[in-house]
Write an enzyme that holds these catalytic residues in place. Structure first.
Site: not given
Ligand code: PBG
Length: 327
Positions: A196, A251
């Site tokens: 992330k 992400k």
């Protein structure tokens, strides 16, 4: 063989041959729909996210039936709670009667055909908007992990099928696995936000859960990854896999397709991609400005994420894409 013997356009000349040669096909079942749930008096609209809005618990059953009828197989839940429920430690995250536990039980009563994924991080509940506990400006790792263990148990107890730690603390996957197992939740799956990045594309989401104002000018760079690093994602993936993650996630998805491909090629676990709020908002606003066709651009975007190797994609366009795919 070279041109003129080789003519690659030969295999592109008609729809039927193009269809036969299709390698990647997007299905509604590849798509996971993130849903924002609100306390009753909070406004429904979310700037930038098109038709997506915040739903009350009462509105959930109708939405869930609609999502399920489109062939989507899972939803990911995010709350916006009243500011008065936020505190320094995000204690509301562990409230078994909280908004998300209630939402899970409503969804489970509505259908048994839809998987429920819940986010494990403190940011919708902390007064400072950080994902973890803060002491003198530092985001505390191990103390945060202990809170996330608690939170995961509460979510599993409420019926969450998958818990998804999005916090990026070190060691949280193993700790959460251990906590879940100790309470006999060995069937609860863990979707690790493995790679992330500290992205500038989370704006509409932070608005949607109300953490933007709390965060102010602060950032999350001491725990989310730097966009200019690649190999670190492999370290994260190795670690999450070893600690017991069932699925890995990258992400944002569109801008980090190289990372999706890297993890797909080097890891054995399925890799999910999160087509994040800012990525979705770009499509919406370009469409509204008349620069592109939203539906076509959305399908192309999601297909490209799948082509990079993603097994499933979280996207605010899940319903819109599924409707297109179903016609
Ligand atoms: C927070 C969280 C974020 C997203 C999912 N979980 C935002 C953040 O890290 O600040 C972003 C999703 C999106 O932008 O769509 N734990």
């Amino acid at each position: 063989m070279f041109f003129p013997h080789l003519r690659l356009r030969r295999a592109r000349q008609s729809p039927w041959i193009r269809e036969i040669l299709q390698e990647v096909s997007l299905r509604p079942a590849d798509l996971i729909y993130p849903i924002f749930i609100r306390d009753d008096h909070i406004a429904p609209s979310i700037p930038g996210l098109g038709a997506n809005r915040r739903y009350t618990l009462k509105e959930l059953p109708a939405l869930i039936r609609e999502v399920s009828s489109l062939g989507i197989k899972a939803v990911a839940l995010f709350p916006m709670v009243d500011k008065s429920k936020r505190d320094e430690t995000g204690s509301y995250a562990c409230n078994p009667e909280g908004l998300i536990p209630q939402a899970i039980s409503i969804i489970k009563k509505t259908t048994d055909q839809l998987g429920v994924i819940t986010d494990v991080a403190l940011d919708p509940y902390t007064s400072h908007g950080q994902d973890g506990l803060v002491k003198k400006g530092e985001i505390l790792n191990d103390e945060t992990v202990a809170a996330l263990q608690q939170m995961s148990i509460v979510l599993a107890q409420a019926g969450s099928d998958i818990v998804a730690p999005s916090d990026m603390m070190d060691g949280r996957i193993g700790a959460i696995r251990e906590a879940l197992d100790s309470k006999k939740f060995s069937n609860t799956m863990i979707l690790a936000y493995t790679a992330k990045y500290a992205s500038s594309l989370y704006g509409p989401f932070r608005e949607a859960v109300g953490s933007k104002g709390c965060l102010g000018v602060a950032d999350k760079k001491t725990y989310q990854m730097s966009p200019d690093r690649r190999k670190e994602a492999l370290l994260e993936a190795n670690q999450d896999a070893r600690e017991g993650a069932d699925f890995l996630m990258v992400k944002p998805a569109t801008l980090y397709q190289d990372i999706i491909q890297n993890l797909t090629l080097t890891q054995k676990l399925p890799v999910f991609g999160y087509h994040v709020s800012g990525e979705y908002a770009m499509l919406i606003s370009a469409h509204e400005a008349g620069f592109l066709d939203f539906g076509a651009a959305l399908i192309e975007t999601l297909t490209s994420i799948k082509r990079a190797g993603a097994q499933a994609i979280l996207t605010y366009g899940a319903c819109e894409a599924a409707r297109i795919l179903n016609t």
